[in-house]
Design a protein around this motif. Structure first.
Motif, PDB file in Angstrom:
ATOM      1  N   LYS A   1       0.851  -1.265   0.056  1.00  0.00           N
ATOM      2  CA  LYS A   1       0.038   0.067  -0.156  1.00  0.00           C
ATOM      3  C   LYS A   1       0.820   1.216   0.026  1.00  0.00           C
ATOM      4  CE  LYS A   1      -3.463   0.069   2.920  1.00  0.00           C
ATOM      5  NZ  LYS A   1      -4.157   0.002   4.207  1.00  0.00           N
ATOM      6  N   ILE A   2       0.713   2.151  -0.758  1.00  0.00           N
ATOM      7  CA  ILE A   2       1.243   3.381  -0.997  1.00  0.00           C
ATOM      8  C   ILE A   2       0.301   4.773  -0.576  1.00  0.00           C
ATOM      9  CG2 ILE A   2       2.475   4.964  -2.403  1.00  0.00           C
ATOM     10  CD1 ILE A   2       3.355   2.638  -4.144  1.00  0.00           C
ATOM     11  N   LEU A   3       1.044   5.485   0.147  1.00  0.00           N
ATOM     12  CA  LEU A   3       0.301   6.742   0.590  1.00  0.00           C
ATOM     13  C   LEU A   3       0.816   8.155  -0.226  1.00  0.00           C
ATOM     14  CD1 LEU A   3      -1.744   8.501   2.092  1.00  0.00           C
ATOM     15  CD2 LEU A   3      -0.135   8.428   3.869  1.00  0.00           C
ATOM     16  N   ILE A   4       0.162   8.825  -0.979  1.00  0.00           N
ATOM     17  CA  ILE A   4       0.402   9.878  -1.571  1.00  0.00           C
ATOM     18  C   ILE A   4       0.143  11.188  -0.816  1.00  0.00           C
ATOM     19  CG2 ILE A   4       0.723  11.344  -3.791  1.00  0.00           C
ATOM     20  CD1 ILE A   4       0.002   8.598  -5.285  1.00  0.00           C
ATOM     21  N   ILE A   5       0.955  12.054  -0.318  1.00  0.00           N
ATOM     22  CA  ILE A   5       0.213  13.122   0.356  1.00  0.00           C
ATOM     23  C   ILE A   5       1.071  14.421  -0.654  1.00  0.00           C
ATOM     24  CG2 ILE A   5       0.531  14.533   2.422  1.00  0.00           C
ATOM     25  CD1 ILE A   5       1.188  12.069   4.063  1.00  0.00           C
TER      26      ILE A   5
ATOM     27  N   SER B   1       9.698   1.302  -6.970  1.00  0.00           N
ATOM     28  CA  SER B   1      10.083  -0.166  -6.916  1.00  0.00           C
ATOM     29  C   SER B   1      11.409  -0.486  -6.123  1.00  0.00           C
ATOM     30  CB  SER B   1      10.420  -0.830  -8.438  1.00  0.00           C
ATOM     31  OG  SER B   1      10.575  -1.872  -8.694  1.00  0.00           O
ATOM     32  N   SER B   2      12.253   0.306  -6.207  1.00  0.00           N
ATOM     33  CA  SER B   2      13.338   0.135  -5.366  1.00  0.00           C
ATOM     34  C   SER B   2      13.222   0.250  -4.126  1.00  0.00           C
ATOM     35  CB  SER B   2      14.620   1.211  -5.886  1.00  0.00           C
ATOM     36  OG  SER B   2      15.768   1.153  -5.147  1.00  0.00           O
ATOM     37  N   LEU B   3      12.516   1.397  -3.597  1.00  0.00           N
ATOM     38  CA  LEU B   3      12.288   1.391  -2.062  1.00  0.00           C
ATOM     39  C   LEU B   3      11.451   0.292  -1.590  1.00  0.00           C
ATOM     40  CD1 LEU B   3      11.333   5.194  -1.932  1.00  0.00           C
ATOM     41  CD2 LEU B   3      13.372   4.217  -0.960  1.00  0.00           C
ATOM     42  N   LEU B   4      10.394  -0.348  -2.454  1.00  0.00           N
ATOM     43  CA  LEU B   4       9.751  -1.233  -1.719  1.00  0.00           C
ATOM     44  C   LEU B   4      10.344  -2.778  -1.904  1.00  0.00           C
ATOM     45  CD1 LEU B   4       6.170  -0.298  -3.510  1.00  0.00           C
ATOM     46  CD2 LEU B   4       6.658  -0.415  -0.986  1.00  0.00           C
TER      47      LEU B   4
ATOM     48  N   GLU C   1      -3.583   9.861   8.182  1.00  0.00           N
ATOM     49  CA  GLU C   1      -3.598   8.702   7.595  1.00  0.00           C
ATOM     50  C   GLU C   1      -2.296   7.899   7.762  1.00  0.00           C
ATOM     51  OE1 GLU C   1      -5.102   5.690   5.300  1.00  0.00           O
ATOM     52  OE2 GLU C   1      -6.046   7.414   5.962  1.00  0.00           O
ATOM     53  N   ALA C   2      -1.318   8.377   7.487  1.00  0.00           N
ATOM     54  CA  ALA C   2       0.033   7.799   7.906  1.00  0.00           C
ATOM     55  C   ALA C   2       0.215   7.076   9.217  1.00  0.00           C
ATOM     56  CB  ALA C   2       1.070   8.782   7.442  1.00  0.00           C
ATOM     57  N   GLN C   3      -0.708   7.646  10.006  1.00  0.00           N
ATOM     58  CA  GLN C   3      -0.317   7.111  11.645  1.00  0.00           C
ATOM     59  C   GLN C   3      -1.494   6.425  11.987  1.00  0.00           C
ATOM     60  OE1 GLN C   3      -0.532  10.961  13.614  1.00  0.00           O
ATOM     61  NE2 GLN C   3       1.889  10.883  13.916  1.00  0.00           N
ATOM     62  N   ASN C   4      -2.617   6.227  11.229  1.00  0.00           N
ATOM     63  CA  ASN C   4      -3.729   5.259  11.602  1.00  0.00           C
ATOM     64  C   ASN C   4      -3.730   4.010  10.525  1.00  0.00           C
ATOM     65  OD1 ASN C   4      -4.406   7.153  13.565  1.00  0.00           O
ATOM     66  ND2 ASN C   4      -5.552   8.221  12.272  1.00  0.00           N
ATOM     67  N   SER C   5      -3.018   3.977   9.599  1.00  0.00           N
ATOM     68  CA  SER C   5      -3.027   2.720   8.586  1.00  0.00           C
ATOM     69  C   SER C   5      -1.657   2.280   8.372  1.00  0.00           C
ATOM     70  CB  SER C   5      -3.835   3.254   7.502  1.00  0.00           C
ATOM     71  OG  SER C   5      -5.067   3.773   7.617  1.00  0.00           O
ATOM     72  N   ASP C   6      -1.626   1.082   7.922  1.00  0.00           N
ATOM     73  CA  ASP C   6      -0.047   0.675   7.552  1.00  0.00           C
ATOM     74  C   ASP C   6       0.150   0.910   6.055  1.00  0.00           C
ATOM     75  OD1 ASP C   6       0.301  -0.383  10.066  1.00  0.00           O
ATOM     76  OD2 ASP C   6      -0.700  -2.226   9.852  1.00  0.00           O
ATOM     77  N   TYR C   7       1.243   1.366   5.841  1.00  0.00           N
ATOM     78  CA  TYR C   7       1.678   1.487   4.474  1.00  0.00           C
ATOM     79  C   TYR C   7       3.052   1.051   4.186  1.00  0.00           C
ATOM     80  CZ  TYR C   7      -2.226   4.154   3.621  1.00  0.00           C
ATOM     81  OH  TYR C   7      -3.539   4.805   3.568  1.00  0.00           O
ATOM     82  N   GLN C   8       3.582   0.757   3.023  1.00  0.00           N
ATOM     83  CA  GLN C   8       4.997   0.168   2.751  1.00  0.00           C
ATOM     84  C   GLN C   8       5.569   1.170   2.181  1.00  0.00           C
ATOM     85  OE1 GLN C   8       1.953  -2.137   2.051  1.00  0.00           O
ATOM     86  NE2 GLN C   8       2.567  -2.585   4.294  1.00  0.00           N
TER      87      GLN C   8
END
Length: 234
Positions: A6-10, A116-119, A43-50
């Protein structure tokens, strides 16, 4: 592609967010978008993102403040976006815990490659073989499974990239590595002569693990070559 990635964009640029989402979802990623620093941080603090993709210039609170708050509780990889082609902005982001950065405008291919590299690095370092999971380096202990580093028994707050750097050296004692070799192994990407990125992360890591960062005993500089793990930790 694992749909659990999962990716979060802010970012407050709605058109850019829509474009990034349209490019990421065909690759199999789940994407969530927030357009200001306050809701993005929540959102970043309340959900799990990779992975979190974070713009610097945000309404309400800026990207630096969001990053600072994220790093108080999480080591999730963060890719920072900046419209300023400034070394100062990049270094500031890296020093505060960002794992990588992109300067706008950027190509879709470069963006997807960085993601892709970071994940890939995040997945590899978090699913590594747990055999012999703790490496002891003098007063430091590196727990590969828990991704935890302790000094004199007390936990140190390292970012994901700082931990990966230390683990890389800990798993290769005595070996000297060039910046190119370090970049390929830790960033898991082709080296793009981004010496500043590597140097900033090593400098930050030294401040956290060394008694005297100006006279390090763990991560040593081998002049004109690169870096290596020290052998006399005391």
């Amino acid at each position: 592609m694992d749909l659990k990635q999962k990716i979060l964009i802010i970012d407050d640029d709605a058109d850019l967010c829509r474009l990034l989402k349209n490019n990421l979802e065909p690759e199999g990623y789940q994407v969530c978008i927030r357009h200001d620093g306050v809701t993005g941080l929540e959102e970043a603090q309340n959900s799990d993102y990779q992975l979190i993709i974070l713009d610097i210039m945000l309404p309400l609170i800026n990207g630096y403040e969001v990053l600072k708050k994220i790093r108080e509780k999480s080591f999730v990889p963060v890719l920072m976006l900046t419209a300023k082609d400034s070394e100062g902005d990049k270094v500031s982001g890296l020093r505060m815990g960002a794992d990588d950065y992109l300067t706008k405008p950027f190509s879709n291919s470069e963006f997807l490659a960085r993601v892709s590299s970071l994940l890939r690095r995040y997945t590899v370092f978090n699913t590594a073989d747990s055999s012999g999971r703790t490496i002891v380096l003098g007063r430091l202990s590196v727990d590969k499974s828990a991704r935890e580093v302790r000094k004199d028994g007390l936990p140190l707050e390292l970012t994901a990239k700082e931990f990966d750097l230390l683990l890389f050296f800990a798993q290769n004692p005595g070996k000297v590595f060039t910046k190119k070799q370090i970049y390929r192994a830790v960033w898991m990407d082709e080296y793009a002569f981004d010496d500043n990125n590597i140097m900033v992360h090593i400098r930050r890591l030294r401040k956290k693990i060394e008694d005297n960062p100006e006279n390090p005993v763990y991560i040593l500089t081998v002049w004109s070559v690169g870096y290596k793990l020290g052998g006399d930790f005391g």
